[in-house]
Enzyme design. Sequence first.
Site: not given
Ligand code: DGL
Length: 258
Positions: A10-11, A42-43, A73, A75, A178, A180
């Site tokens: 994941d990020s 990353y998003g 992740c 994204t 997401c 997170h």
């Molecule tokens: N956890 C990531 C997802 O599911 C992205 C979080 C980020 O923006 O890095 O998209």
Amino acid sequence: MDNRPIGVMDSGIGGLTVVRSILELCPRESILYLGDTARNPYGEKADSWIMKCGEELKNFLIARGVKMVVVACNTITFHEPPLFYQDTVPVIGMSTDYSSAGAARKVGIFATPASIRTHAHKKALQSVWPDMETAEVPCEGLAHAIESGEGRAVLKNMLEEAVYQYDAGDIDMILFGCTHYPLIEDLFRELFPSAVFFDPGAVTAERASGILKTCHMEADGDGESHFCFTKKSEQESCLIKKFLHRKEKAEEIRIAGE
Ligand code: DGL
């Protein structure tokens, strides 16, 4: 039987929510986790950047000898070309199988701006539930704020603003788009006390487990795991302990390209 670890990437810390689902289903599996905390979020980055970093994370895990890669992740999942998922070991992304979500009147799709601009969640949802109304809610900055350990008041405020701005006040189902966001499920529940929650992480874990079974690659070990991050803070070891109830400590590593 195959006691090599499952690689989960994941990020940052969000993929730990998918690890929890995997370990609940498959307690004898070992995990090699990689969170790119040094380059998170990353998003909110460009598509080509997300693709490049996704490739680097996957290559790190495969070079370390994992038997499967779970891209925990959304994204990254929605930005990689199909070839990304064909490798020397099975590589799977976040599930968009919403058949078990159940009917709702209006679903709030909470995800990063980069995921929302692909409309992947919405298209997949409407392919099974064509009459469902959706509100796509790009939560700018929320994953990063969770990652930085911001307090409840700040996070709740960010969430409230996103809900108001994207007309999601009357939703009756929350889709965690997401990885997170399940980390702050309690805040979502405060804002939407009567909504139903759908976490694709659980379906992704079922898919991973199904592939291991079909390929006779399940583990029969003690489930020893390893958690690597490209930048370490207090937060990771704390979450591993509190959220996953595991003793392992976070380790800081470097990956090619970082
Ligand atoms: N956890 C990531 C997802 O599911 C992205 C979080 C980020 O923006 O890095 O998209």
